[in-house]
Design a protein around this motif. Structure first.
Motif, short mmCIF file in Angstrom:
data_model
loop_
_atom_site.label_atom_id
_atom_site.label_comp_id
_atom_site.label_asym_id
_atom_site.label_seq_id
_atom_site.Cartn_x
_atom_site.Cartn_y
_atom_site.Cartn_z
N LEU A 1 -10.27 -1.24 -1.11
CA LEU A 1 -8.86 -1.19 -1.45
C LEU A 1 -8.11 -2.62 -1.99
O LEU A 1 -7.59 -2.44 -2.87
N VAL B 1 -3.86 5.13 -3.08
CA VAL B 1 -5.04 5.22 -2.54
C VAL B 1 -5.00 6.04 -1.68
O VAL B 1 -4.13 6.37 -0.87
N ARG C 1 -6.47 -2.24 -6.08
CA ARG C 1 -5.00 -2.98 -6.16
C ARG C 1 -5.20 -3.87 -7.13
O ARG C 1 -4.10 -4.31 -7.82
N ARG C 2 -6.22 -4.74 -7.26
CA ARG C 2 -6.28 -5.24 -8.42
C ARG C 2 -6.35 -4.72 -9.86
O ARG C 2 -5.96 -5.19 -10.83
N TRP D 1 -6.64 6.58 -6.65
CA TRP D 1 -7.78 6.27 -6.12
C TRP D 1 -8.28 7.09 -4.96
O TRP D 1 -7.51 7.07 -3.94
N ARG E 1 -5.56 -1.38 -10.47
CA ARG E 1 -4.21 -0.63 -10.92
C ARG E 1 -3.48 -0.51 -9.38
O ARG E 1 -3.78 0.54 -8.72
N SER E 2 -2.85 -1.38 -9.21
CA SER E 2 -1.70 -1.49 -7.76
C SER E 2 -0.90 -0.27 -7.98
O SER E 2 -0.33 0.17 -6.99
N ASP E 3 -0.57 0.27 -9.11
CA ASP E 3 0.56 1.28 -9.39
C ASP E 3 0.11 2.61 -8.86
O ASP E 3 0.70 3.55 -8.60
N ASP F 1 -1.99 5.61 1.03
CA ASP F 1 -1.42 4.39 1.40
C ASP F 1 0.09 4.48 1.10
O ASP F 1 0.86 3.37 1.19
N ARG F 2 0.64 5.46 0.48
CA ARG F 2 2.18 5.53 0.20
C ARG F 2 2.65 7.17 0.16
O ARG F 2 1.53 7.89 -0.25
#
Length: 183
Positions: free
Chosen positions: A114, A126, A118-119, A90, A121-123, A169-170
């Motif tokens: 955000l 971002v 996450r709602r 994202w 496609r949280s996988d 974010d990861r």
């Protein structure tokens, strides 16, 4: 409420419609909002129409894209949200009208984007891909909890000294970073 509409404390966020063209063109043609990348400023409504077509495609295919952000009276505050970038992440982005800077609207828009990403496609990670000298955008990405994962040349920028930053974010794989920063 679907992802196509959202509300924050002070913003009404809606999926863009053809009637938004004039307001979005006024935003994207304003030199003040392109201070960090003047060559991207829209100089005719056809360019803005292409942008809105791409946003519409994101909404149709993925169920999420950028919103038009207005205050409760209907005045344009800006445009932004999350769009799927290269099918990999994202991309969090926003552009606010100059009169709306410094009022916390970016943070409201980012929080809504955000949450929606996450709602939907949280996988999917971002990211925020921004120019290094855009200190306001960098601060907004950091306030959103994104971490710097890459710094390097801005491929395709007419300014050969331009430097891009990639926040996420990861952790991202080297392959994803390469794909995101090569275009």
């Amino acid at each position: 409420m679907t992802e196509e509409t959202a509300r924050t404390d002070r913003l009404v966020l809606t999926r863009p419609v053809p009637a938004d063209l004039d307001d979005v063109f006024a935003l994207y043609s304003d030199p003040a909002v392109w201070e960090h990348f003047p060559s991207r400023r829209h100089t005719d409504p056809a360019t803005t129409r292409l942008l809105l077509d791409a946003v519409d495609e994101s909404w149709r295919l993925i169920g999420l894209g950028s919103w038009v952000a207005r205050d409760p009276d209907g005045s344009l505050v800006g445009m932004g949200g999350c769009d799927l970038r290269l099918g990999l992440t994202w991309n969090l982005g926003y552009r606010l009208a100059r009169a709306s800077w410094g009022q916390g609207y970016a943070s409201e828009l980012i929080r809504a984007a955000l949450a929606a990403a996450r709602r939907v496609r949280s996988d999917v990670p971002v990211t925020a891909y921004l120019l290094e000298h855009n200190l306001r955008s960098r601060a907004a990405a950091e306030r959103a909890g994104l971490d710097l994962v890459w710094r390097g040349p801005d491929a395709g920028n007419p300014d050969p000294d331009a430097v891009r930053l990639l926040f996420a974010d990861r952790p991202l794989s080297a392959i994803v970073v390469r794909e995101l920063t090569a275009t």
